[in-house]
Design an enzyme around this catalytic site. Structure first.
Site, PDB file in Angstrom:
ATOM      1  N   GLY A 188      38.884  44.406  53.629  1.00 20.61           N
ATOM      2  CA  GLY A 188      38.415  45.668  54.199  1.00 20.61           C
ATOM      3  C   GLY A 188      37.342  45.512  55.268  1.00 20.61           C
ATOM      4  O   GLY A 188      36.686  46.479  55.637  1.00 20.61           O
TER       5      GLY A 188
ATOM      6  N   GLY B  68      45.912  45.915  52.062  1.00 20.57           N
ATOM      7  CA  GLY B  68      45.197  47.135  51.710  1.00 20.57           C
ATOM      8  C   GLY B  68      45.338  48.174  52.805  1.00 20.57           C
ATOM      9  O   GLY B  68      46.338  48.883  52.885  1.00 20.57           O
ATOM     10  N   GLY B  69      44.343  48.230  53.680  1.00 17.79           N
ATOM     11  CA  GLY B  69      44.286  49.259  54.724  1.00 17.79           C
ATOM     12  C   GLY B  69      45.592  49.470  55.473  1.00 17.79           C
ATOM     13  O   GLY B  69      46.059  50.618  55.612  1.00 17.79           O
TER      14      GLY B  69
ATOM     15  N   ASN C 198      48.577  47.404  48.600  1.00 15.82           N
ATOM     16  CA  ASN C 198      47.604  47.820  47.587  1.00 15.82           C
ATOM     17  C   ASN C 198      46.926  49.077  48.129  1.00 15.82           C
ATOM     18  O   ASN C 198      46.058  48.994  48.992  1.00 15.82           O
ATOM     19  CB  ASN C 198      46.590  46.678  47.380  1.00 15.82           C
ATOM     20  CG  ASN C 198      45.465  47.072  46.438  1.00 15.82           C
ATOM     21  OD1 ASN C 198      45.515  48.124  45.810  1.00 15.82           O
ATOM     22  ND2 ASN C 198      44.459  46.216  46.345  1.00 15.82           N
ATOM     23  N   TRP C 199      47.376  50.207  47.611  1.00  9.23           N
ATOM     24  CA  TRP C 199      46.865  51.474  48.159  1.00  9.23           C
ATOM     25  C   TRP C 199      45.450  51.792  47.679  1.00  9.23           C
ATOM     26  O   TRP C 199      44.840  52.759  48.140  1.00  9.23           O
ATOM     27  CB  TRP C 199      47.810  52.622  47.791  1.00  9.23           C
ATOM     28  CG  TRP C 199      49.144  52.568  48.484  1.00  9.23           C
ATOM     29  CD1 TRP C 199      49.551  51.654  49.421  1.00  9.23           C
ATOM     30  CD2 TRP C 199      50.249  53.463  48.285  1.00  9.23           C
ATOM     31  NE1 TRP C 199      50.835  51.927  49.817  1.00  9.23           N
ATOM     32  CE2 TRP C 199      51.292  53.033  49.137  1.00  9.23           C
ATOM     33  CE3 TRP C 199      50.464  54.583  47.472  1.00  9.23           C
ATOM     34  CZ2 TRP C 199      52.523  53.687  49.193  1.00  9.23           C
ATOM     35  CZ3 TRP C 199      51.687  55.240  47.527  1.00  9.23           C
ATOM     36  CH2 TRP C 199      52.698  54.793  48.387  1.00  9.23           C
ATOM     37  N   LYS C 200      44.981  51.048  46.689  1.00  5.66           N
ATOM     38  CA  LYS C 200      43.648  51.289  46.113  1.00  5.66           C
ATOM     39  C   LYS C 200      43.515  52.767  45.693  1.00  5.66           C
ATOM     40  O   LYS C 200      44.511  53.372  45.290  1.00  5.66           O
ATOM     41  CB  LYS C 200      42.555  50.854  47.096  1.00  5.66           C
ATOM     42  CG  LYS C 200      42.776  49.405  47.560  1.00  5.66           C
ATOM     43  CD  LYS C 200      41.605  48.790  48.239  1.00  5.66           C
ATOM     44  CE  LYS C 200      41.972  47.381  48.675  1.00  5.66           C
ATOM     45  NZ  LYS C 200      40.850  46.646  49.255  1.00  5.66           N
TER      46      LYS C 200
ATOM     47  N   HIS D  59      41.677  41.802  40.848  1.00  7.80           N
ATOM     48  CA  HIS D  59      41.252  42.085  42.222  1.00  7.80           C
ATOM     49  C   HIS D  59      39.723  41.981  42.295  1.00  7.80           C
ATOM     50  O   HIS D  59      39.018  42.342  41.342  1.00  7.80           O
ATOM     51  CB  HIS D  59      41.721  43.485  42.632  1.00  7.80           C
ATOM     52  CG  HIS D  59      41.542  43.737  44.092  1.00  7.80           C
ATOM     53  ND1 HIS D  59      40.314  44.066  44.628  1.00  7.80           N
ATOM     54  CD2 HIS D  59      42.403  43.659  45.129  1.00  7.80           C
ATOM     55  CE1 HIS D  59      40.446  44.186  45.943  1.00  7.80           C
ATOM     56  NE2 HIS D  59      41.704  43.945  46.262  1.00  7.80           N
TER      57      HIS D  59
ATOM     58  N   GLU E   7      37.580  43.755  43.640  1.00  7.40           N
ATOM     59  CA  GLU E   7      36.856  45.013  43.400  1.00  7.40           C
ATOM     60  C   GLU E   7      36.696  45.255  41.902  1.00  7.40           C
ATOM     61  O   GLU E   7      35.661  45.734  41.446  1.00  7.40           O
ATOM     62  CB  GLU E   7      37.589  46.173  44.097  1.00  7.40           C
ATOM     63  CG  GLU E   7      37.398  46.100  45.614  1.00  7.40           C
ATOM     64  CD  GLU E   7      38.549  46.648  46.442  1.00  7.40           C
ATOM     65  OE1 GLU E   7      39.395  47.393  45.927  1.00  7.40           O
ATOM     66  OE2 GLU E   7      38.588  46.309  47.652  1.00  7.40           O
TER      67      GLU E   7
ATOM     68  N   GLU F 112      42.615  36.114  48.133  1.00  6.77           N
ATOM     69  CA  GLU F 112      41.932  37.162  48.883  1.00  6.77           C
ATOM     70  C   GLU F 112      40.459  36.794  49.025  1.00  6.77           C
ATOM     71  O   GLU F 112      39.654  37.068  48.111  1.00  6.77           O
ATOM     72  CB  GLU F 112      42.056  38.498  48.147  1.00  6.77           C
ATOM     73  CG  GLU F 112      43.489  38.980  47.994  1.00  6.77           C
ATOM     74  CD  GLU F 112      43.558  40.495  47.937  1.00  6.77           C
ATOM     75  OE1 GLU F 112      44.352  41.062  48.680  1.00  6.77           O
ATOM     76  OE2 GLU F 112      42.799  41.110  47.169  1.00  6.77           O
TER      77      GLU F 112
ATOM     78  N   SER G 155      42.318  41.966  55.231  1.00  6.61           N
ATOM     79  CA  SER G 155      42.459  42.441  56.616  1.00  6.61           C
ATOM     80  C   SER G 155      43.705  41.910  57.306  1.00  6.61           C
ATOM     81  O   SER G 155      43.673  41.598  58.498  1.00  6.61           O
ATOM     82  CB  SER G 155      41.194  42.113  57.427  1.00  6.61           C
ATOM     83  OG  SER G 155      40.073  42.758  56.861  1.00  6.61           O
TER      84      SER G 155
END
Ligand code: PGA
Length: 259
Positions: free
Chosen positions: A174, A234-235, A10-12, A95, A97, A168, A213
Site C-alpha cells: 500500500g 491489494g489496491g 485482496n480487497w481488504k 497477512h 496487517e 509481501e 504495490s
C-alpha cells in the site's frame, strides 16, 4: 517446471454492496486469459454476493482470514465450514496487517494453515519483512522464522500441494514502493529452498506470489522472474481494468516462457 500462475485480489476492508456488484460485473464481462488463474478475496460479508455472481465464471474466490476453531463460542469469527458453504477455494492467512494489528503469531497462523489444508481449501500464507528488518539484514531470518512453524508440520499434512505462499515485504504494501524484481526473486528462491528442505516433493509445484504495490506498470518485470508465480494484489485489484491487465501480462509471460 511450469506452474499455473495465480493472480489473486485482496480487497481488504473495501467496497459497498453496490461497488462490489459493479466490480464483479466488470470482471465477469471480460474474457479471462486461459493460462492464468484469477481469484478475488472480498470481505466476508460480500462472499454470498461473490459466490452468486461468479457461479458461472472461471474466476475463483476466497476469504481474507478464518477462525482457528471449527465452531462454537467465538464471537465475531467465521469458520472454515462456513467458507465451504460458499465454495471458497482460498483463505489468506498471516497477512502482515493481521500480524501487526491483531497480533497473530507464527504459531497461531500455522495452526490455521494446517486446518485449512486439512479441510481441502488453499491457504495463501503471507510472509514478509518490515523496512527496519530489511535495513538490518534480517530479511531471510524473518522469512525463515515465519515459514518454520508451518514447515515443521507440513510434511504431515495432506493436501500440501494446495498451499500457496505470498511474499509481501511489509514496506511495499500500500505504499507505492515495490521490491525490485531481483530483490523479490532472491526471497522467492529462498522460500522455495526452505520448502524443498522440509517437503522436497512439493517445492517445484509450489506457487509463490509477490505482493506489495503490484500494478500494471511494474507487474511484468516481477512476473518474469523464475520463482514469481503470480501476485497478491491489494489496491489494483479494486479496479477491474488494472487487475485484468496484470493477469493479461502474466498470461503473455507464461505462454512465452519455455521452462
Ligand atoms: P497492495 O496490497 O497491492 O495495495 O500493496 C497487497 C496486499 O496487502 O496484499
Amino acid at each position: 517446471m511450469k506452474r499455473k500462475p495465480l493472480i489473486a485480489g485482496n480487497w481488504k476492508m473495501n467496497g459497498t454492496r453496490a461497488s462490489v456488484a459493479n466490480l464483479l460485473e466488470e470482471l465477469t464481462r471480460a474474457e479471462l486469459p486461459d493460462a492464468v488463474e484469477f481469484a478475488v478475496c472480498p470481505p466476508y460479508i460480500y462472499l454470498p454476493l461473490v459466490a452468486e455472481q461468479l457461479a458461472h465464471s472461471e474466476m475463483t474466490y476466497g476469504a481474507q482470514n478464518v477462525c482457528h476453531l471449527p465452531d462454537g463460542a467465538v464471537t465475531g469469527e467465521i469458520s472454515l465450514a462456513m467458507l465451504q458453504e460458499y465454495q471458497c477455494r482460498y483463505v489468506i492467512l498471516g497477512h502482515s496487517e493481521r500480524r501487526a494489528i491483531f497480533h497473530e503469531s507464527n504459531d497461531w497462523i500455522a495452526k490455521k494453515v494446517a486446518m485449512t489444508l486439512e479441510q481441502g481449501l488453499s491457504p495463501i500464507l503471507c510472509v514478509g519483512e518490515t523496512e527496519a528488518e530489511r535495513d538490518n539484514g534480517q530479511t531471510m531470518g524473518i522469512i525463515q522464522a515465519q515459514l518454520a512453524v508451518v514447515l515443521q508440520i507440513a510434511h504431515n499434512l495432506a493436501n500440501l500441494q494446495a498451499l500457496v505462499i505470498a511474499y509481501e515485504p511489509v514496506w511495499a504494501i500500500g505504499t507505492g514502493k515495490t521490491a525490485t524484481p531481483e530483490q523479490a526473486q532472491e526471497v522467492h528462491a529462498f522460500i522455495r529452498e526452505q520448502v524443498r528442505q522440509a517437503a522436497p516433493d512439493y517445492a517445484d509445484g509450489l506457487r509463490i506470489l509477490y505482493g506489495g504495490s503490484m500494478k500494471p506498470d511494474n507487474a511484468a518485470d516481477l512476473l518474469a522472474m523464475p520463482d514469481i508465480d503470480g501476485g497478491l494484489i491489494g489496491g489494483a485489484s479494486l479496479n477491474a481494468e488494472q487487475f485484468l491487465q496484470i493477469g493479461q501480462q502474466c498470461n503473455k509471460l507464461y505462454l512465452s516462457s519455455t521452462c
